[in-house]
Design an enzyme around this catalytic site. Structure first.
Site, PDB file in Angstrom:
ATOM      1  CE  LYS A  60      -3.572  -0.082   3.053  1.00 23.68           C
ATOM      2  NZ  LYS A  60      -4.477   0.327   4.190  1.00 23.68           N
ATOM      3  CE  LYS A  72      -3.479  -3.176   9.887  1.00 28.30           C
ATOM      4  NZ  LYS A  72      -3.895  -2.327   8.769  1.00 28.30           N
ATOM      5  CB  ALA A 257     -12.517  -4.675   3.187  1.00 29.82           C
TER       6      ALA A 257
END
Ligand code: PHE
Length: 347
Positions: A60, A72, A257
Site C-alpha cells: 500500500k 501492523k 477492506a
C-alpha cells in the site's frame, strides 16, 4: 511471500493480552500500519493476520509512492474480553501497545484501525511518539476514516470511467458491505449523489442508517451476492473465495477492506469472470497518505486533498495497464510495488 523483517509477540505486562507487531519491510523507509484490536479464535490466527496485513501495508505504501514500509499491530483479544474492553483494562492494554511500538525505536509507527480510535492513539502516545492520527486538538491529524473514504470515492470515480463508461452515479447501483467508520462515509456520499444503494452490516442496529439514506438493507451474505454495478467491501477481509466469486453478480468491486481476497489466485478467477476488481492496496491508501502528508510533511488541507484525488488516478492507470495486458489488476499492482521495492534495495 517473503518472511517479515521482524515479528514480535508478547503477553502485555499490564493487560495480559496478546500483542503482536509485525514489521514486514523497512526497505522504503520506516514501517507504518494501524493497530487492530479484535478477538481471534486463537492468538496464532492473530499472528497470521498481522503477517498478511503488514505485507499489504508494504504494498500500500509503495503504491502510494510513500517512503515508508509496512507493519501492523494486532491485539488478539481473548474471546472473553471481546467487545467490552474499556476503562482501565483498555488503558493498560494501550500502554502495553505503546511500549511495544516504542521498542522499535522509530522503525514502526502505528495508527487507528479496526477496533482502535484516534482517542486510543492519544493513550498509546503516552508511551511512544511513533503514533499517527491522534485527535486534532492534541496535535494529531485526527480520524483517518474521512481521508480513507475520500480515497475510496476517488477510486469509485476512476472505476466508473473505466468500467461503466462514465455512467452517472445517480444511474449506478452499489452495494456497500460494512458500515463501520469508512463504509458509512462512502455510503453517505453515494446516497447524497442519488445512487441506488444497498447497504449491509453484521450489526443489525445499523439498519436505521439504511432508512435515513433511503437505501435497501440486506444481510451481509445477501448483499455480497446482490445484482449491482459496483460492490463496495468495507468490512474485514477474506470475503472473496473461489466459491463466492462463482456466485457474484456485480460488474466491479472497489472498497477499502484490507486483504479482500482469500488468496492471490482468486484475482484471476475474478478476471476470468469479467469482474473488475480494484486492488484494496490502492483503494484504501487514503489514511496513510493523509496522515503522513499532514503530520510528517505539514501539507495543507488542499494539498492533502490533491494527494487523495491522486489515488483515483493511480487506480485508473493500473486498471488501464491490466486491461491492455489482459491480466488481473492485482498482478499489475503487485508488479508496480515490487519494482519500487527492488529499485530501492539494489545497491
Ligand atoms: N488503519 C489505516 C491503515 O492501516 C490507517 C493508518 C493511518 C495507519 C496512519 C497508520 C498510520 O492503513
Amino acid at each position: 511471500m517473503t518472511a517479515p523483517e521482524s515479528l514480535h509477540v508478547e503477553q502485555g505486562r499490564r493487560s495480559g493480552q496478546t500483542i503482536i507487531v509485525c514489521v514486514d519491510s523497512t526497505v522504503l523507509g520506516p514501517a507504518l500500519g494501524g493497530c487492530r484490536i479484535k478477538s481471534y479464535p486463537s492468538w496464532r490466527d492473530g499472528v497470521e493476520d498481522a503477517v498478511r496485513l503488514s505485507a499489504a501495508m508494504t504494498e500500500k505504501a509503495a503504491l502510494a509512492d510513500l517512503d515508508h514500509g509496512g507493519g501492523k499491530t494486532v491485539v488478539a483479544l481473548d474471546p472473553l474480553s471481546a467487545g467490552k474492553l474499556d476503562g482501565s483494562p483498555r488503558e493498560e492494554l494501550l500502554h502495553d501497545i505503546g511500549d511495544v511500538v516504542e521498542s522499535f525505536e522509530g522503525q514502526y509507527s502505528t495508527g487507528p484501525d479496526v477496533g482502535s480510535s484516534p482517542e486510543d492513539m492519544t493513550v498509546i502516545g503516552e508511551r511512544t511518539q511513533h503514533v499517527f492520527c491522534r485527535p486534532e486538538r492534541v496535535g494529531g491529524s485526527g480520524d483517518s476514516s474521512a481521508p480513507t473514504a475520500a480515497g475510496v470515492i476517488a477510486s469509485i470515480q476512476a472505476l466508473r470511467q473505466h468500467v461503466l463508461a462514465g455512467q452517472p452515479l445517480a444511474h449506478t447501483c452499489f452495494a456497500v458491505v460494512g458500515l463501520g467508520r469508512v463504509g458509512r462515509l462512502v455510503a453517505e456520499h453515494l446516497a447524497a449523489a442519488g445512487a441506488q444503494l444497498i447497504v449491509s452490516d453484521i450489526d443489525p442496529s445499523r439498519r436505521e442508517l439504511a432508512e435515513r439514506w433511503h437505501a435497501h438493507w440486506l444481510e451481509p451474505h445477501k448483499a455480497l451476492l446482490a445484482e449491482v454495478d459496483v460492490l463496495v467491501p468495507a468490512a474485514v477481509g477474506g470475503i472473496f473465495t473461489p466459491a463466492a466469486v462463482a456466485r457474484l453478480r456485480c460488474r466491479a468491486i472497489v472498497g477499502p477492506a484490507n486483504n479482500q481476497l482469500d488468496a492471490d489466485s482468486t484475482a484471476d478467477l475474478l478476471h476470468t469472470r469479467g469482474i473488475t476488481w480494484a486492488p484494496d492496496t490502492v483503494v484504501s491508501a487514503g489514511g496513510i497518505v493523509a496522515a503522513t502528508a499532514r503530520e510528517l510533511h505539514h501539507r495543507s488541507n488542499e494539498e492533502t486533498d490533491r494527494l487523495l484525488t491522486g489515488i483515483g488516478r493511480r487506480l485508473g492507470d493500473i486498471l488501464d495497464e491490466a486491461r491492455q495486458q489482459d491480466r488481473s489488476p492485482l498482478h499489475t499492482a503487485r508488479r508496480h510495488a515490487q519494482r519500487r521495492l527492488q529499485h530501492r534495495s539494489s545497491p
